[in-house]
Design an enzyme around this catalytic site. Structure first.
Site, PDB file in Angstrom:
ATOM      1  CE  LYS A 144      47.233  25.124  40.959  1.00 27.86           C
ATOM      2  NZ  LYS A 144      47.794  23.981  39.906  1.00 27.86           N
ATOM      3  N   GLY A 152      53.992  21.767  39.679  1.00 24.83           N
ATOM      4  CA  GLY A 152      55.286  21.897  38.869  1.00 24.83           C
ATOM      5  C   GLY A 152      55.622  23.260  39.386  1.00 24.83           C
TER       6      GLY A 152
HETATM    7  N1  LIG Z   1      52.473  34.967  49.524  1.00 24.68           N
HETATM    8  C1  LIG Z   1      52.058  34.838  48.259  1.00 24.68           C
HETATM    9  N2  LIG Z   1      51.436  35.425  47.550  1.00 24.68           N
HETATM   10  C2  LIG Z   1      50.605  35.217  46.395  1.00 24.68           C
HETATM   11  N3  LIG Z   1      51.969  34.063  46.065  1.00 24.68           N
HETATM   12  C3  LIG Z   1      52.303  33.108  46.336  1.00 24.68           C
HETATM   13  C4  LIG Z   1      52.782  33.598  47.723  1.00 24.68           C
HETATM   14  N4  LIG Z   1      53.444  32.162  47.506  1.00 24.68           N
HETATM   15  C5  LIG Z   1      53.458  31.882  46.446  1.00 24.68           C
HETATM   16  N5  LIG Z   1      52.875  32.007  45.214  1.00 24.68           N
HETATM   17  C6  LIG Z   1      52.436  31.747  44.477  1.00 24.68           C
HETATM   18  O1  LIG Z   1      52.462  30.182  44.529  1.00 24.68           O
HETATM   19  C7  LIG Z   1      52.607  29.960  42.721  1.00 24.68           C
HETATM   20  C8  LIG Z   1      52.425  27.948  42.960  1.00 24.68           C
HETATM   21  O2  LIG Z   1      51.592  27.880  43.653  1.00 24.68           O
HETATM   22  P1  LIG Z   1      51.250  26.256  43.463  1.00 24.68           P
HETATM   23  O3  LIG Z   1      50.055  26.408  41.865  1.00 24.68           O
HETATM   24  O4  LIG Z   1      50.066  26.194  44.285  1.00 24.68           O
HETATM   25  O5  LIG Z   1      52.178  24.959  43.344  1.00 24.68           O
HETATM   26  P2  LIG Z   1      52.987  23.962  43.207  1.00 24.68           P
HETATM   27  O6  LIG Z   1      52.333  24.262  41.183  1.00 24.68           O
HETATM   28  O7  LIG Z   1      53.873  23.814  43.008  1.00 24.68           O
HETATM   29  O8  LIG Z   1      52.009  23.367  43.097  1.00 24.68           O
HETATM   30  C9  LIG Z   1      53.853  30.874  42.065  1.00 24.68           C
HETATM   31  O9  LIG Z   1      53.263  31.713  41.211  1.00 24.68           O
HETATM   32  C10 LIG Z   1      54.031  31.250  43.509  1.00 24.68           C
HETATM   33  O10 LIG Z   1      54.420  32.688  42.456  1.00 24.68           O
HETATM   34  O1  LIG Z   2      49.553  22.401  37.857  1.00 24.78           O
HETATM   35  C1  LIG Z   2      49.187  21.044  38.267  1.00 24.78           C
HETATM   36  O2  LIG Z   2      49.085  20.937  39.535  1.00 24.78           O
HETATM   37  P1  LIG Z   2      49.576  20.867  40.542  1.00 24.78           P
HETATM   38  O3  LIG Z   2      49.931  22.768  40.631  1.00 24.78           O
HETATM   39  O4  LIG Z   2      48.965  20.661  41.657  1.00 24.78           O
HETATM   40  O5  LIG Z   2      51.142  20.346  40.968  1.00 24.78           O
HETATM   41  C2  LIG Z   2      48.550  20.545  37.363  1.00 24.78           C
HETATM   42  O6  LIG Z   2      48.618  20.591  35.880  1.00 24.78           O
HETATM   43  C3  LIG Z   2      47.233  20.193  37.573  1.00 24.78           C
HETATM   44  O7  LIG Z   2      46.664  21.369  37.577  1.00 24.78           O
HETATM   45  P2  LIG Z   2      45.184  21.910  37.959  1.00 24.78           P
HETATM   46  O8  LIG Z   2      45.391  22.006  39.458  1.00 24.78           O
HETATM   47  O9  LIG Z   2      44.951  23.885  37.060  1.00 24.78           O
HETATM   48  O10 LIG Z   2      43.960  21.117  37.641  1.00 24.78           O
END
Ligand SMILES: Nc1ncnc2c1ncn2[C@@H]1O[C@H](COP(=O)(O)OP(=O)(O)O)[C@@H](O)[C@H]1O
Ligand SMILES: O=C(OP(=O)(O)O)[C@H](O)COP(=O)(O)O
Length: 478
Positions: A274, A430
């Site tokens: 993200k 998550g």
């Molecule tokens: N270099 C990369 N390119 C594309 N996707 C990636 C890369 N590194 C990690 N990811 C992806 O990022 C996703 C998690 O990102 P994010 O939702 O930001 O984390 P979190 O849920 O811990 O907040 C995972 O599904 C992983 O596959």
């Molecule tokens: O997975 C979530 O956020 P996170 O990846 O920042 O932990 C929450 O369920 C919020 O989801 P959203 O970032 O699609 O609003």
């Protein structure tokens, strides 16, 4: 019935006398000087009073009191403040964050968020409430079967200890019928609230429709508390009381305490995919941390900003200038910002892709970076060895594919090792939590947070709309 101890409250003592009696002061008018001391009420260490006050003032209210006392309160009414007399036979709209990872066969790969939602649900059941449970899953655009909450029902029922009824919608006559046949102590799971675009727009009419299903509101969705959506913020305008669930409360208690007074050196590790929502957070993190390690999809925007070629890796083109200015700011602030020196690249985004390790400066065209390399793991580990507090959000690579899970797993093991040596380790998000669970080290971390973005925004000192909107607790005497 009210239990003041359930609320999160900071008490401030001012060294000079204030005259007024119990008037409410805008947080922005509160003058913060070294004359303030923060006396933590509920187990907060308070080595960094300014940050403690900033966080608390942004989340709650500031009250000025007779006798030179100021109370900064982020005290929100808790579900624990309600008992059987408030809950028996009542329809309770519970917003949880059940956004769990599912594999291609719709199997839950990590149930942490479901388990974390159980205490509030069980408390409501025990007190005879009718539980109307809601959540989002993923980021669907309209009704999308693969984002249905149906695969969650068996695990949810098993953990709660009774059969959960599932609705095919989140509003409308069919849902109303199911609500009216719900017995006291029963649980109805609504369909993914994001199947309506009005949810994320926080449309008041939509919020009203959701609210019309229930008598009162419990927000336990810490992971979504940074979103002002219809089911997190909108419904609070129509449901009274609107109170915090046990998970939301527990997360705030831990995280506000930890980030207001981190033992230093304090490091943040930010990765994941993200990028656009997390890259902005880095600016504020540079004000708070001593060391910042970047991994995951985030890094390629930084490489490109430095003039390196990144092949077909994930890049946010409109964030290149921001990445350049963040690198400069880190230098100016004396923050040690580390980017991986090597990466694992793939010729396609798939578990069976061909892969190799290359220096960050040598990503060929047509290849994409999907993990950090071994040299980076080594330098990150050395940097982490010097720390006392670590907050980690976002995997270092695409850990769902075994070939690209090595960097994430190595960092998870490193944090587990440091946790055993007394370093405070906080994992948020998550997917990050799923990665730590996969390695089997979740139980040794200091805190597993169910919110990645939410915990980072809290660390930034930002308001969490899903918290702000809840009813204030009865003020605690100081
Ligand atoms: N270099 C990369 N390119 C594309 N996707 C990636 C890369 N590194 C990690 N990811 C992806 O990022 C996703 C998690 O990102 P994010 O939702 O930001 O984390 P979190 O849920 O811990 O907040 C995972 O599904 C992983 O596959
Ligand atoms: O997975 C979530 O956020 P996170 O990846 O920042 O932990 C929450 O369920 C919020 O989801 P959203 O970032 O699609 O609003």
């Amino acid at each position: 019935m009210a239990t003041a101890a359930a609320s999160t409250t900071f008490s401030l003592l001012h060294s000079t006398t204030t005259s007024s009696s119990s008037s409410t002061t805008s947080p922005s008018r509160l003058r913060l000087t070294s004359a303030f001391r923060v006396r933590p009420l509920r187990g907060f260490a308070a080595a960094d009073p300014l940050l403690a006050v900033t966080v608390a003032a942004r989340v709650g209210r500031v009250r000025e009191r007779k006798g030179a006392r100021l109370e900064v309160s982020m005290a929100k009414k808790s579900v624990g403040d309600l008992g059987a007399s408030d809950l028996k036979g009542k329809k309770v709209f519970v917003r949880a964050d059940l956004n769990v990872p599912l594999d291609d066969n719709q199997n839950i790969t990590d149930d942490t968020r479901i388990r974390a939602a159980i205490p509030t649900i069980q408390y409501l059941i025990k007190n005879g409430a009718k539980v109307i449970l809601s959540s989002h899953l993923g980021r669907p655009k309209g009704v999308t079967p693969k984002y249905s909450l149906a695969p969650l029902v068996p695990r949810l029922s098993e953990l709660i200890g009774l059969q959960v009824v599932k609705a095919d919608d989140s509003i409308g006559p069919e849902v109303e019928k199911l609500v009216s046949s719900l017995p006291d102590g029963g649980v109805l799971l609504l369909e993914n609230v994001r199947f309506y675009k009005e949810e994320e727009k926080n449309d008041p009419e939509h919020a009203k429709k959701l609210a019309s299903l229930a008598d009162l509101f419990v927000n336990d969705a810490f992971g979504t508390a940074h979103r002002a959506h219809a089911s997190t913020e909108g419904v609070t305008k129509y449901l009274k009381p609107s109170v915090a669930g046990f998970l939301l409360q527990k997360e705030l208690d831990y995280l506000v305490g930890a980030v207001s007074s981190p033992k230093r050196p304090f490091a943040a590790i930010v990765g994941g995919s993200k990028v656009s929502s997390k890259i902005g957070v880095i600016e504020s993190l540079l004000e708070k941390v001593d060391i910042l390690l970047l991994g995951g999809g985030m890094i390629f925007t930084f490489y490109k900003a430095q003039g390196l070629s990144v092949g077909s890796s994930l890049v946010e083109e409109d964030k290149l200038d921001l990445a350049t200015s963040l690198l400069a700011k880190a230098k100016e602030k004396g923050v040690s910002l580390l980017l991986p020196s090597d990466v694992v690249i793939a010729d396609k985004f798939a578990p069976d892709a061909n892969s190799k390790v290359v220096p960050a400066s040598a990503i060929p065209d047509g290849w994409m970076g999907l993990d950090i390399g071994p040299d980076s793991v080594k330098s990150f580990s050395e940097a982490l060895d010097t720390t006392q507090t670590i907050i980690w959000n976002g995997p270092m690579g695409v850990f769902e594919f075994d070939k690209f899970a090595v960097g994430t797993e190595a960092i998870a093991k490193k944090l587990a090792d440091l946790s055993g040596k007394g370093v405070t380790t906080i994992i948020g998000g998550g997917d990050s939590v799923a990665a730590v669970e996969k390695v089997g080290v979740a139980n040794v971390m200091s805190h597993i947070s169910t919110g990645g973005g939410a915990s980072l925004e809290l660390l930034e000192g930002k308001e969490l709309p899903g918290v702000i909107a809840l009813d204030e607790a009865t003020p605690v005497a100081v």
